[in-house]
Design a protein around this motif. Structure first.
Motif, PDB file in Angstrom:
ATOM      1  N   ASP A  36       0.831  -1.200   0.000  1.00  0.00           N
ATOM      2  CA  ASP A  36       0.000   0.000   0.000  1.00  0.00           C
ATOM      3  C   ASP A  36       0.868   1.254   0.000  1.00  0.00           C
ATOM      4  O   ASP A  36       0.500   2.276  -0.603  1.00  0.00           O
ATOM      5  CB  ASP A  36      -0.913   0.016   1.231  1.00  0.00           C
ATOM      6  CG  ASP A  36      -1.994  -1.058   1.167  1.00  0.00           C
ATOM      7  OD1 ASP A  36      -2.263  -1.567   0.057  1.00  0.00           O
ATOM      8  OD2 ASP A  36      -2.568  -1.382   2.226  1.00  0.00           O
ATOM      9  N   ARG A  62     -10.513  -0.586  -6.962  1.00  0.00           N
ATOM     10  CA  ARG A  62     -11.056   0.267  -5.893  1.00  0.00           C
ATOM     11  C   ARG A  62     -10.008   0.523  -4.816  1.00  0.00           C
ATOM     12  O   ARG A  62      -9.889   1.643  -4.292  1.00  0.00           O
ATOM     13  CB  ARG A  62     -12.302  -0.389  -5.294  1.00  0.00           C
ATOM     14  CG  ARG A  62     -13.544  -0.259  -6.159  1.00  0.00           C
ATOM     15  CD  ARG A  62     -14.778  -0.730  -5.426  1.00  0.00           C
ATOM     16  NE  ARG A  62     -14.766  -2.179  -5.218  1.00  0.00           N
ATOM     17  CZ  ARG A  62     -15.281  -3.051  -6.068  1.00  0.00           C
ATOM     18  NH1 ARG A  62     -15.829  -2.632  -7.201  1.00  0.00           N
ATOM     19  NH2 ARG A  62     -15.241  -4.347  -5.815  1.00  0.00           N
ATOM     20  N   ARG A  63      -9.255  -0.505  -4.493  1.00  0.00           N
ATOM     21  CA  ARG A  63      -8.220  -0.364  -3.452  1.00  0.00           C
ATOM     22  C   ARG A  63      -7.143   0.623  -3.868  1.00  0.00           C
ATOM     23  O   ARG A  63      -6.631   1.390  -3.045  1.00  0.00           O
ATOM     24  CB  ARG A  63      -7.613  -1.743  -3.167  1.00  0.00           C
ATOM     25  CG  ARG A  63      -6.672  -1.782  -1.963  1.00  0.00           C
ATOM     26  CD  ARG A  63      -6.367  -3.206  -1.545  1.00  0.00           C
ATOM     27  NE  ARG A  63      -5.558  -3.933  -2.510  1.00  0.00           N
ATOM     28  CZ  ARG A  63      -5.998  -4.910  -3.297  1.00  0.00           C
ATOM     29  NH1 ARG A  63      -7.266  -5.284  -3.241  1.00  0.00           N
ATOM     30  NH2 ARG A  63      -5.182  -5.536  -4.142  1.00  0.00           N
ATOM     31  N   TRP A  64      -6.818   0.633  -5.148  1.00  0.00           N
ATOM     32  CA  TRP A  64      -5.729   1.475  -5.651  1.00  0.00           C
ATOM     33  C   TRP A  64      -6.214   2.797  -6.242  1.00  0.00           C
ATOM     34  O   TRP A  64      -5.393   3.636  -6.603  1.00  0.00           O
ATOM     35  CB  TRP A  64      -4.948   0.719  -6.740  1.00  0.00           C
ATOM     36  CG  TRP A  64      -4.239  -0.509  -6.264  1.00  0.00           C
ATOM     37  CD1 TRP A  64      -3.838  -0.784  -4.988  1.00  0.00           C
ATOM     38  CD2 TRP A  64      -3.836  -1.631  -7.064  1.00  0.00           C
ATOM     39  NE1 TRP A  64      -3.204  -2.011  -4.941  1.00  0.00           N
ATOM     40  CE2 TRP A  64      -3.184  -2.552  -6.200  1.00  0.00           C
ATOM     41  CE3 TRP A  64      -3.943  -1.942  -8.419  1.00  0.00           C
ATOM     42  CZ2 TRP A  64      -2.659  -3.757  -6.653  1.00  0.00           C
ATOM     43  CZ3 TRP A  64      -3.427  -3.146  -8.870  1.00  0.00           C
ATOM     44  CH2 TRP A  64      -2.787  -4.047  -7.994  1.00  0.00           C
ATOM     45  N   GLY A  65      -7.527   2.971  -6.361  1.00  0.00           N
ATOM     46  CA  GLY A  65      -8.036   4.170  -7.018  1.00  0.00           C
ATOM     47  C   GLY A  65      -7.762   4.175  -8.511  1.00  0.00           C
ATOM     48  O   GLY A  65      -7.534   5.222  -9.118  1.00  0.00           O
ATOM     49  N   THR A  94       0.627   7.876  -5.834  1.00  0.00           N
ATOM     50  CA  THR A  94      -0.548   8.733  -6.008  1.00  0.00           C
ATOM     51  C   THR A  94      -0.356  10.098  -5.345  1.00  0.00           C
ATOM     52  O   THR A  94      -0.788  11.118  -5.883  1.00  0.00           O
ATOM     53  CB  THR A  94      -1.803   8.048  -5.459  1.00  0.00           C
ATOM     54  OG1 THR A  94      -1.597   7.666  -4.095  1.00  0.00           O
ATOM     55  CG2 THR A  94      -2.133   6.788  -6.265  1.00  0.00           C
ATOM     56  N   GLU A 112      -0.287   7.890 -11.488  1.00  0.00           N
ATOM     57  CA  GLU A 112      -1.519   7.112 -11.606  1.00  0.00           C
ATOM     58  C   GLU A 112      -1.207   5.639 -11.436  1.00  0.00           C
ATOM     59  O   GLU A 112      -0.106   5.183 -11.761  1.00  0.00           O
ATOM     60  CB  GLU A 112      -2.150   7.355 -12.984  1.00  0.00           C
ATOM     61  CG  GLU A 112      -3.446   6.595 -13.218  1.00  0.00           C
ATOM     62  CD  GLU A 112      -4.022   6.821 -14.610  1.00  0.00           C
ATOM     63  OE1 GLU A 112      -4.952   6.070 -14.984  1.00  0.00           O
ATOM     64  OE2 GLU A 112      -3.541   7.726 -15.328  1.00  0.00           O
ATOM     65  N   THR A 160      -8.534   3.572 -12.566  1.00  0.00           N
ATOM     66  CA  THR A 160      -9.608   3.670 -13.556  1.00  0.00           C
ATOM     67  C   THR A 160      -9.231   3.045 -14.890  1.00  0.00           C
ATOM     68  O   THR A 160     -10.053   2.986 -15.799  1.00  0.00           O
ATOM     69  CB  THR A 160      -9.996   5.136 -13.811  1.00  0.00           C
ATOM     70  OG1 THR A 160      -8.867   5.845 -14.315  1.00  0.00           O
ATOM     71  CG2 THR A 160     -10.470   5.811 -12.522  1.00  0.00           C
ATOM     72  N   ARG A 170      -5.489   8.607 -17.538  1.00  0.00           N
ATOM     73  CA  ARG A 170      -6.845   8.907 -17.075  1.00  0.00           C
ATOM     74  C   ARG A 170      -7.297  10.289 -17.528  1.00  0.00           C
ATOM     75  O   ARG A 170      -8.479  10.517 -17.794  1.00  0.00           O
ATOM     76  CB  ARG A 170      -6.924   8.797 -15.556  1.00  0.00           C
ATOM     77  CG  ARG A 170      -6.140   9.854 -14.799  1.00  0.00           C
ATOM     78  CD  ARG A 170      -6.109   9.594 -13.317  1.00  0.00           C
ATOM     79  NE  ARG A 170      -5.332  10.607 -12.610  1.00  0.00           N
ATOM     80  CZ  ARG A 170      -4.762  10.419 -11.428  1.00  0.00           C
ATOM     81  NH1 ARG A 170      -4.870   9.246 -10.816  1.00  0.00           N
ATOM     82  NH2 ARG A 170      -4.081  11.395 -10.856  1.00  0.00           N
ATOM     83  N   THR A 217       0.467   4.471  -2.375  1.00  0.00           N
ATOM     84  CA  THR A 217       0.250   5.776  -1.748  1.00  0.00           C
ATOM     85  C   THR A 217       1.322   6.769  -2.163  1.00  0.00           C
ATOM     86  O   THR A 217       1.034   7.939  -2.475  1.00  0.00           O
ATOM     87  CB  THR A 217       0.233   5.634  -0.215  1.00  0.00           C
ATOM     88  OG1 THR A 217      -0.834   4.759   0.155  1.00  0.00           O
ATOM     89  CG2 THR A 217       0.046   6.983   0.455  1.00  0.00           C
TER      90      THR A 217
END
Length: 471
Positions: free
Chosen positions: A252, A295-298, A259, A264, A300, A424, A256
């Motif tokens: 994680d 979802r965990r990593w944000g 991001t 991305e 798309t 994105r 983190t």
């Protein structure tokens, strides 16, 4: 500016101002009519699928064609006469463009079908077999698991010499899709008798885009993210990092850190076994786990391992965008390409094609330097394209390769016409562009209406830029 009898994929994609009329849906032709009274007409497109290759001068057309007797029956009276020939692989005329006495034009093929057949790579099924190359590739991948690494590389280098001679799509540049755009825009300008406005591919003030992406295949790549990350930061750039949820541990803290620094994160399959798009059933089975990781990593965006892709399955992914298609690359396990350097739609999905050669192929197979990237990027800059680069931190551990990457970024870092964009952001822009239109304002000038207003640029194609066969 125009009225159309049916929705046109190509006219709609370019955002040419055209109002669709509520006409008899049983009509088998698409009519794009100008205020001049002249029309551009073509047969209604069938579903994407294998189609023979035809030529109109240097223009490649992968679409079925109406023979002259069929065209004459469709056109009826009105002073129509056959003009430029559409020829087959042997050079024999199979159909003609027809021109009306009033300046109207009839195409014996659907440019919409031709466009989608290029985007979707349907031409691969309809084109002539590449016999020896296809057999060599199949044989290599069948025996590869049993070969020592050095033997694999030696065979790949031999195979690459054959692959590089692929006639279509040409490498390193294939212009087929953009030739088609120029051709149709030129014809629209001719029937309108005035410049044709359409939405340029990039928001103001940019004229081209550079998009950096990384696929992290192994734990060693995940553990060495900083090597490439810091080079990009030094040039004021950011990139997208695609991780595999169930092949290695992605801390994680790594996500983190990326991001929070403005990078991305995306999803690169589930296990990196090349099977995610093997079938509809398997894809639907794996999607929940891939969506959980997203979802965990944000995340798309998605990229399929080994750039495996399937036109019919891609819309099921449920991501905002995908980046598994190539523009042209004969060296990949699934060679071919979409023949375009702009994003394009696959259903509701925005596809961002990879337009620069991958690092492993560049360094290990072809044994070349960054000039391959730089030369193609210079071409794309001149054509208003998207230079989308895919590198792997797993293969970018050596100082020499990192220096190559550094030099490449330095070449373009100061270009004020370049949009150094995350995938994105490019996908979001293309959605805004697709939801916008060009309309005349009260003063008679063209203006952009919709979510891209204020950032979109209106391009114009002059009536004089009419395609000439053989040019």
């Amino acid at each position: 500016m125009f009225t159309t009898s049916h929705r046109s994929v190509l006219v709609d994609y370019l955002r040419v101002p055209a109002k669709m009329l509520d006409l008899d849906s049983r009509s088998m032709v698409v009519e794009v009519a100008a205020a001049s009274g002249r029309r551009l007409v073509w047969p209604l497109a069938a579903a994407p699928g294998p189609a023979p290759e035809h030529r109109l001068g240097d223009l490649r057309v992968f679409a079925s064609a109406l023979a002259d007797d069929e065209a004459r029956a469709v056109l009826g009276e009105g002073g129509w006469a056959p003009a430029e020939p559409l020829v087959d692989a042997s050079g024999a005329a199979v159909a003609h463009i027809w021109r009306g006495a009033d300046g109207s034009v009839f195409l014996p093929f659907s440019p919409d079908a031709a466009l989608v057949n290029l985007w979707s790579e349907a031409y691969r099924a309809g084109a002539r077999s590449a016999g020896a190359k296809r057999l060599a590739l199949r044989a290599y991948y069948r025996i590869r698991p049993f070969l020592p690494r050095r033997v694999q590389i030696a065979l790949r280098r031999q195979l690459a010499r054959v692959q590089a001679r692929t006639a279509f799509p040409r490498w390193p540049v294939e212009t087929a899709v953009h030739d088609l755009y120029d051709f149709v825009l030129g014809l629209l300008g001719a029937v309108a008798g005035e410049p044709v406005p359409w939405l340029a591919p990039w928001p103001e003030p940019y004229r081209w885009a550079l998009v950096l992406t990384h696929d992290v295949e192994l734990q060693v790549g995940c553990d060495n993210v900083a090597l490439l990350r810091d080079i990009e930061l030094a040039h004021g750039m950011r990139s997208a990092w695609n991780f595999v949820p169930r092949r290695y541990d992605t801390p994680d803290a790594t996500v983190t850190d990326l991001t929070e620094r403005g990078f991305e994160v995306g999803v690169h399959g589930l296990y990196h076994d090349g099977r995610d798009l093997e079938s509809r059933e398997l894809l639907l089975e794996r999607l929940p786990a891939m969506h959980d990781a997203a979802r965990r990593w944000g995340a798309t965006g998605f990229r399929a391992p080994a750039t495996h892709r399937g036109w019919d399955l891609m819309p099921l992914l449920g991501f905002e965008y995908d980046s598994s298609y190539l523009d042209t690359d004969p060296f990949e396990p699934q060679g071919g390409g979409s023949c375009t350097w702009w994003p394009f739609p696959i259903g509701d999905l925005v596809e961002l094609p990879i337009t620069l050669l991958m690092d492993h192929t560049l360094f290990v197979i072809l044994r070349r330097d960054e000039s391959v990237w730089s030369d193609k990027t210079t071409f794309l800059r001149e054509r208003g394209g998207m230079a989308l680069l895919l590198t792997h931190p797993d293969y970018m551990l050596e100082r020499e390769r990192l220096d190559v990457y550094d030099r490449y970024l330095a070449t373009f870092a100061g270009d004020e016409t370049m949009w150094a964009a995350l995938p994105r952001d490019v996908a979001a822009w293309w959605r805004r562009r697709a939801a916008s239109s060009i309309e005349r304002g009260e003063d008679g000038a063209w203006q952009v209406v919709g979510p891209a207003a204020g950032e979109a640029r209106i391009a114009r194609t002059e009536p004089g830029s009419v395609f000439e066969p053989g040019s």
